[in-house]
Scaffold this active site. Structure first.
Site, short mmCIF file in Angstrom:
data_model
loop_
_atom_site.label_atom_id
_atom_site.label_comp_id
_atom_site.label_asym_id
_atom_site.label_seq_id
_atom_site.Cartn_x
_atom_site.Cartn_y
_atom_site.Cartn_z
N ARG A 126 0.86 -1.19 0.00
CA ARG A 126 0.00 0.00 0.00
C ARG A 126 0.89 1.24 0.00
NH1 ARG A 126 2.38 2.11 3.57
NH2 ARG A 126 0.80 3.73 3.58
N ALA B 193 0.75 5.12 -2.18
CA ALA B 193 0.56 5.38 -3.62
C ALA B 193 1.73 4.92 -4.50
CB ALA B 193 0.26 6.87 -3.81
N GLN C 223 -2.12 2.76 9.98
CA GLN C 223 -0.84 2.83 9.26
C GLN C 223 0.18 3.70 10.02
OE1 GLN C 223 -3.83 3.11 7.86
NE2 GLN C 223 -3.87 2.55 5.72
N ASP D 263 -2.03 10.91 -2.43
CA ASP D 263 -2.40 9.85 -3.37
C ASP D 263 -2.74 10.39 -4.74
OD1 ASP D 263 -3.02 8.78 -0.52
OD2 ASP D 263 -2.75 7.03 -1.81
N LYS E 242 -4.79 10.04 2.94
CA LYS E 242 -5.54 9.20 3.88
C LYS E 242 -6.62 9.99 4.62
CE LYS E 242 -5.33 5.70 4.35
NZ LYS E 242 -6.30 4.80 3.66
O1 MRU Z 1 -4.57 3.22 2.26
P1 MRU Z 1 -3.11 3.45 2.16
O2 MRU Z 1 -2.34 2.91 3.30
O3 MRU Z 1 -2.56 2.99 0.82
O4 MRU Z 1 -2.95 5.03 2.17
C1 MRU Z 1 -1.68 5.60 2.00
C2 MRU Z 1 -1.64 7.06 2.13
O5 MRU Z 1 -2.63 7.72 2.25
C3 MRU Z 1 -0.29 7.69 1.95
O6 MRU Z 1 -0.19 8.85 2.72
C4 MRU Z 1 -0.09 8.07 0.49
O7 MRU Z 1 -0.33 6.96 -0.33
C5 MRU Z 1 1.27 8.60 0.22
S1 MRU Z 1 2.52 7.35 0.29
C6 MRU Z 1 4.00 8.05 -0.12
#
Ligand code: MRU
Length: 349
Positions: free
Chosen positions: A50, A52, A200, A241, A252
């Site tokens: 997970r 982005a 997370q 994302d 998030k």
């Molecule tokens: O649901 P997730 O864990 O994939 O969400 C991730 C996020 O929101 C991160 O902050 C985003 O992807 C940036 S990662 C460099």
């Protein structure tokens, strides 16, 4: 030099996608090797891999390893199978544009090579997937350098979710300036929000920062205002994302509330992301599709009921921070400030 885990890569034989199953962290570091569309789709959907950029990398490598298994006898058939897997992987998660960016890059490469043999096309796809991974590492470092130019030693920094090594192939985005600062002996005090419902922030961000020797403190998401009021936060650093053409940024769920608090308390709000997350084809945040996830992640998270059986739960996984609350967007190409429609176009148009 700080080394982070690479959460999605090729296995040694370069015929499988190797990912660390992040749903098991911080309790277990378990690696999975995958080479079929269904298990790769499932790994992205269930957040085994997970963040982005890591989703994009996993999808690119995944598409390559799946194409290796093709029995097609001509390029036309091979291309049809490739498109089918690509379209299928694209349905795994809707919000992070990196997924589509990486799949499109693989497709463009396929088209550029379509007059070659199937074996030559497979080599080209391997080359493209490896480039996507190594370019991400370089982008993380560049984001880190730009971000660090805005920070000073001893600062209190708030971060949310996980935008670190576990979300990229390098130092992360929001965590990259923190790692580079630590390499220089900066003494940051990092506050990591837990990040309900999937934690997370506490499971992943606290895990990787602590492992790297960074001073990290976990707070619950509802403590942000109090911690800001106590003067403990000098800057907020979060990932993204998808950044729309006007600067509205999806991240998030919960990020936009933190941005509004930071605005109120006069704390700079920085969004950090690579070129692969900037989406000038999406005009505003209102055009970003927000992923809706299952009710069980709230009422039955981590296998234990925390709400009465049968009570409804609503679970949007992302929200959009309006550009007006964002002090700067820190990218690998430089620091972008308002008015974002103009400055993003200048750098990425
Ligand atoms: O649901 P997730 O864990 O994939 O969400 C991730 C996020 O929101 C991160 O902050 C985003 O992807 C940036 S990662 C460099």
């Amino acid at each position: 030099m700080i080394k982070t885990i690479v959460p999605a890569e090729l296995n040694e034989k370069k015929d499988k996608l190797r990912i660390m199953d992040q749903t098991l962290l911080p309790n277990e570091e378990k690696w999975l090797e995958l080479d079929d569309p269904e298990s790769i789709w499932e790994a992205i959907k269930m957040l085994r891999v997970r963040g982005a950029p890591a989703i994009g990398i996993a999808a690119a490598i995944g598409l390559y390893v799946c194409s290796l298994r093709s029995q097609a006898e001509n390029v036309f058939e091979f291309g049809k199978e490739f498109e089918k897997i690509k379209d299928y992987l694209a349905t795994s998660r809707p919000t992070a544009v990196n997924l589509f960016w990486a799949l499109n890059r693989m497709t463009d490469r396929f088209h550029r090579e379509k007059n070659k043999s199937i074996d030559e096309i497979k080599w080209a796809l391997l080359d493209e997937a490896e480039k996507i991974l190594s370019e991400d590492q370089a982008m993380c470092r560049a984001i880190g350098r730009h971000g660090l130019s805005l920070l000073k030693s001893e600062m209190g920094l708030l971060t949310y979710c996980n935008a670190g090594g576990l979300a990229t192939s390098g130092l992360g985005t929001a965590l990259a300036p923190i790692y580079l600062g630590c390499e220089k002996g900066y003494n940051f005090k990092v506050f990591s929000c837990e990040t309900r419902p999937l934690l997370q922030g506490s499971r992943l961000t606290a895990y990787e920062l602590d492992k790297a020797g960074v001073d990290v403190t976990i707070i619950c998401d509802n403590m942000v205002s109090q911690v800001m009021k106590e003067g403990k936060i000098d800057a907020v650093l979060v990932g993204c994302d998808r950044v729309a053409a006007n600067g509205d940024s999806a991240n998030k769920i919960g990020t936009s509330g933190i941005a509004i608090l930071a605005w109120e308390y006069g704390i700079p709000m920085y969004i950090l992301g690579p070129t692969s997350t900037i989406d000038l084809d999406t005009p505003t945040g209102a055009d970003i599709k927000i992923e809706l996830r299952g009710e069980d992640e709230i009422g039955n998270s981590f296998g234990r009921r925390t709400a009465p059986e049968g009570v409804k739960a609503y679970n949007p996984a992302f929200d959009v921070t309006d550009a007006k609350y964002i002090t700067a967007i820190i990218t690998d190409r430089g620091i972008v400030k308002p008015p974002y429609t103009k400055t993003l176009m200048e750098l990425f148009g």
